[in-house]
Motif scaffolding. Structure first.
Motif, short mmCIF file in Angstrom:
data_model
loop_
_atom_site.label_atom_id
_atom_site.label_comp_id
_atom_site.label_asym_id
_atom_site.label_seq_id
_atom_site.Cartn_x
_atom_site.Cartn_y
_atom_site.Cartn_z
N CYS A 520 -23.12 6.34 5.41
CA CYS A 520 -22.41 6.09 6.68
C CYS A 520 -23.00 4.94 7.45
O CYS A 520 -22.51 4.59 8.53
N THR A 523 -23.95 5.71 11.19
CA THR A 523 -22.98 6.12 12.21
C THR A 523 -22.83 7.64 12.29
O THR A 523 -22.30 8.16 13.25
N GLN A 525 -20.87 9.44 10.55
CA GLN A 525 -19.53 9.88 10.18
C GLN A 525 -18.90 8.89 9.21
O GLN A 525 -19.31 7.73 9.14
N VAL A 526 -17.94 9.39 8.46
CA VAL A 526 -17.18 8.53 7.55
C VAL A 526 -15.70 8.71 7.86
O VAL A 526 -15.27 9.77 8.34
N ASP A 537 -11.85 11.07 10.87
CA ASP A 537 -13.30 10.91 10.88
C ASP A 537 -13.96 12.27 10.69
O ASP A 537 -13.63 13.23 11.40
N CYS A 540 -20.67 12.75 8.14
CA CYS A 540 -21.07 12.20 6.85
C CYS A 540 -21.61 13.31 5.95
O CYS A 540 -22.56 14.02 6.33
N ARG A 547 -27.36 10.84 10.70
CA ARG A 547 -27.47 9.38 10.68
C ARG A 547 -28.64 8.88 9.83
O ARG A 547 -28.77 7.68 9.64
#
Length: 634
Positions: A520, A523, A525-526, A537, A540, A547
């Motif tokens: 990711c 961040t 999230q993906v 969204d 991750c 993160r």
């Protein structure tokens, strides 16, 4: 209503420029005949006076602003020569041969731009697109002969703007563009024809420049100056106009000008305008949800807000409001209290009922304040005689806006509150006078024009913490914005494991560090492509939203007051950093600020884009961010 007032009660111009007196024929839908030149014409209707319709200024299309090429930006460094890139657009938009072309037009390219004559500068900025024969040298040293059409600096930017198809391309061009007040309508948004109609000697633009307070005083005087047959209609129009205007004044918005752009209104102002509109529409059977409508309201203006809610209920509507002001809460028929804390500590219904019921409920945290049972905690204040013992800040100003000339003394080392009804001049005094004056004096610049004197003694810096929203980028988090992550990164870099691996504080950054999650990219999230539907969204799956990469999992620090150990990726509360006596190098007490400000449930790696409005406002985290290290959280 104001446009209707000007259409029906105004004096109009005929096509040949002769002014006609007010007449009932306009409301009757009849054509008007000019008594001077005899031409017959149809008077403008309300739509013809609207800046978002037929009455829009043709140059700015009703926005009041125009985007123009900023000639000062075209030559950012006038000490450069044209040959050395003085004219910036020629170096950016594939026009590197233009300096040779302009030289063929008689402009010197080997002297500083400031030394060019007025004629030469005019050719650079506005020269005609003439073709010239030039020799261009390639990278391998060969010369090519070609004919090239000259593009002056302004035209180069205009062509680049028209050809830009990406945001990046637009950003490159925007550096040469400035937004200016429209020279045709002077920011009024109206065409010349729409400004031609007069009522009481002023045009529509001048009328909309009035504040609501001024409008309420002006409108009732209009009917008496009209022919007798028009007065009943005029009184009807004015009464309808005043009904809405007075409601806005009751809500504390009398200081707003009618032409104030809605984008410049605060959240509270915008909500109160919407409330007044809802009452005017006289709906029934509608549920109105109000999110903290009392924000920014002086206690004397809350009565107007409560009056609006009573009117909504009287018309058969339902009202649900979220608020903390006890003056507003006491008006409620039914209260629902949620708590006991915030974030993960909330989400439970503590008490329900009317004010009396909550006042008696032992589980209620607000009930005692509603009934007056709970005392309001007040710190010990300085006495009046020694209020200025630590010094003072003196400010003197000339009149500005609606605020008279002022002489103000503010005690140093004390908590000073500036209060007053909406529009009384608080912003003018503090944000437009005191702060710019102190900043100018600290920087050695001239004081603002309306400030005659400021004596700040030992004040050398001004930190402003206001309601401006902090960044909502997914990479901007509570920890990064408040500075807490900097402390955490240094603390974890000081652990034995980190030292053995040769890691520094930079490696612990989840934006650029080596320990950030590679999937990711820090961040947390993906984004999933769902083809025709909006992207989704999710957390991750590699780092579970922390993160950080798995390689950071075994870098541990003792948690204060607990035998357990927390690893850096754990999205625990900010209380994790309260370890002044931890065996590892201590984290400085900076992170305590958000806890004192009742934001301890916020997780350090929570993106700012998921925070609520009040949490995302600068006040909670901004105080902590701007205070010196030794004072944060105090």
């Amino acid at each position: 209503m104001l446009r209707l007032l000007f259409s029906r009660l105004g004096s109009h111009l005929c096509p040949n420029g002769h002014r006609q007196g007010p007449t009932i024929d306009v409301a009757a839908g009849l054509d008007l005949t000019c008594p001077v030149c005899g031409v017959t014409f149809y008077p403008p209707g309300a739509e013809s006076l609207a800046f978002n319709s037929d009455g829009a200024c043709p140059q700015c299309t009703g926005t009041g602003m125009v985007r123009e090429v900023d000639e000062a930006a075209l030559v950012p460094d006038p000490q450069r020569t044209i040959a050395k890139g003085a004219v910036a657009p020629w170096s950016m938009f594939g026009l590197t041969v233009i300096p040779q072309v302009v030289a063929e037009l008689g402009v010197r390219t080997d002297v500083p731009y400031t030394d060019l004559t007025a004629r030469e500068r005019d050719i650079v900025m506005h020269g005609p697109p003439e073709e010239r024969h030039i020799s261009v040298r390639s990278k391998n040293g060969k010369f090519f002969e070609l004919d090239f059409t000259y593009r002056n600096a302004r035209r180069a930017v205009e062509e680049a703007l028209n050809n830009a198809t990406t945001e990046r391309g637009l950003n490159r061009v925007n550096r040469f563009i400035s937004v200016q007040v429209c020279p045709a309508c002077h920011g009024t948004r109206l065409s010349e024809q729409a400004r031609a109609t007069l009522v009481d000697g002023i045009n529509l633009a001048e009328a909309t420049a009035k504040t609501l307070d001024e409008l309420v005083a002006w409108a009732p005087t209009l009917a008496d100056a009209l022919p007798s047959e028009m007065r009943p209609m005029a009184q009807n129009i004015v009464a309808t106009l005043l009904e809405t205007a007075r409601r806005l004044v009751e809500l504390g918005l009398g200081y707003l000008a009618l032409d104030r752009a809605s984008s410049t209104l605060s959240t509270g102002e915008r909500q109160r305008v919407q409330l007044a509109r809802a009452v005017r529409n006289q709906t029934t059977g509608v549920l109105y949800v109000l999110d903290e409508p009392s924000i920014g309201l002086h206690p004397s203006n809350v009565d107007g807000l409560l009056g609006v809610m009573r009117d909504l209920l009287r018309d058969g509507n339902s009202v649900v409001l979220v608020d903390h002001d006890v003056q507003v809460l006491r008006e409620a028929d039914w209260l629902i209290e949620i708590g006991p804390g915030s974030g993960t500590e909330g989400g439970t219904v503590l008490a329900t009922g009317d004010v009396t019921t909550l006042g008696k409920d032992p589980d209620s945290l607000i009930g005692g304040f509603l009934t007056g049972r709970e005392p309001v905690l007040v710190r010990q204040r300085a006495g009046r005689d020694n209020m200025f013992d630590q010094g003072r800040i003196h400010l003197s100003t000339q009149p500005l806006h609606t605020v008279h000339a002022l002489d103000v003394d503010i005690p140093r080392g004390r908590l000073t509150a500036v209060t007053g009804v909406s529009g009384s001049g608080k912003t003018t005094l503090i944000l437009e006078s005191l702060i710019p004056a102190l900043q100018a004096k600290a920087a050695g610049r001239a004081l603002p024009d309306h400030v005659t004197a400021v004596d700040a003694q030992a004040i050398t810096r001004v930190n402003t913490v206001d309601a401006t929203l902090i960044g909502v980028n997914v990479r901007s988090t509570v920890a990064t914005y408040s500075g807490i992550l900097d402390d955490l990164r240094r603390a974890y870099a000081a652990t034995d494991v980190a030292k053995q691996r040769g890691l520094t504080a930079a490696d612990f950054s989840y934006n650029t560090g080596s320990l950030r999650c590679p999937r990711c990219e820090g961040t947390g999230q993906v984004s999933l492509d769902v083809q025709f539907l909006p992207d989704v969204d999710i957390a991750c799956p590699a780092c579970d939203g922390t993160r950080y990469a798995p390689t950071a999992a075994d870098i541990l620090r003792p948690a204060p007051g607990s035998p357990d150990e927390f690893r850096l990726p754990a999205p625990g509360p900010l209380a994790l950093t309260h370890d002044a006596e931890a065996p590892q190098p201590p984290v400085r007490p900076a992170p305590r600020g958000p806890t004192v400000l009742r934001h301890s449930p916020l997780r350090g790696n929570a993106g700012n884009n998921v925070l609520s409005g009040p949490e995302r406002g600068c006040e909670p985290t901004g105080v902590t961010r701007t205070l010196p290290v030794e004072e944060r959280g105090c």
